[in-house]
Design a protein around this motif. Structure first.
Motif, short mmCIF file in Angstrom:
data_model
loop_
_atom_site.label_atom_id
_atom_site.label_comp_id
_atom_site.label_asym_id
_atom_site.label_seq_id
_atom_site.Cartn_x
_atom_site.Cartn_y
_atom_site.Cartn_z
N CYS A 22 23.20 40.08 74.13
CA CYS A 22 23.88 38.88 73.63
C CYS A 22 25.17 38.63 74.41
O CYS A 22 25.50 37.48 74.73
N VAL A 56 26.77 33.04 68.32
CA VAL A 56 26.30 33.43 66.99
C VAL A 56 25.47 34.70 67.07
O VAL A 56 25.64 35.62 66.26
N ALA A 57 24.59 34.79 68.05
CA ALA A 57 23.77 35.99 68.22
C ALA A 57 24.64 37.21 68.53
O ALA A 57 24.40 38.31 68.01
N ARG A 59 27.81 37.60 67.62
CA ARG A 59 28.48 37.94 66.36
C ARG A 59 27.55 38.71 65.44
O ARG A 59 27.93 39.72 64.85
N ASP A 60 26.31 38.26 65.33
CA ASP A 60 25.35 38.92 64.46
C ASP A 60 25.04 40.33 64.93
O ASP A 60 24.88 41.24 64.11
N ALA A 63 27.99 42.42 63.94
CA ALA A 63 28.00 42.60 62.48
C ALA A 63 26.97 43.64 62.06
O ALA A 63 27.24 44.49 61.20
N LEU A 64 25.80 43.60 62.68
CA LEU A 64 24.76 44.58 62.38
C LEU A 64 25.21 45.99 62.74
O LEU A 64 25.02 46.94 61.97
#
Length: 102
Positions: A22, A56-57, A59-60, A63-64
């Motif tokens: 990402c 966004v990817a 960030r995700d 976050a994961l």
């Protein structure tokens, strides 16, 4: 035909691999937007639109990692992975090129 042998990537968790992928996606889009290297507004516009989904990817993915308890970024290992995935060249497109010599 003989396939070239590439060095193996360092051992990464699935989340770290996603983080690297990402991150490079974001870098690629910013490189396409770079006004010092661009050739047309339409290409830059398309890259800017794609940048939002790549961000966004990214960030995700982070976050994961955090949710799974992966609180450390192992910079040396991830830097090796970036180098093997041509990250230096890709990130170089984000910079301002040196002035042209006449």
């Amino acid at each position: 035909m003989h396939n070239p042998q590439f060095p193996p990537l360092p051992a990464l968790t699935r989340a770290e691999g996603e983080f690297i992928d990402c991150y490079l996606g974001v870098v690629d889009q910013v490189g396409r937007i770079n006004p010092a290297r661009g050739t047309d507004t339409y290409g830059a516009l398309r890259a800017a639109q794609a940048l939002a989904s790549h961000a966004v990817a990214l960030r995700d993915a982070l976050a994961l990692m955090h949710e799974r308890g992966e609180t450390q970024i192992h910079a040396a290992t991830l830097a090796r992975a970036l180098r093997l995935l041509d990250g230096e060249r890709r990130a170089g497109r984000v910079t301002v090129p040196p002035p042209a010599t006449s």
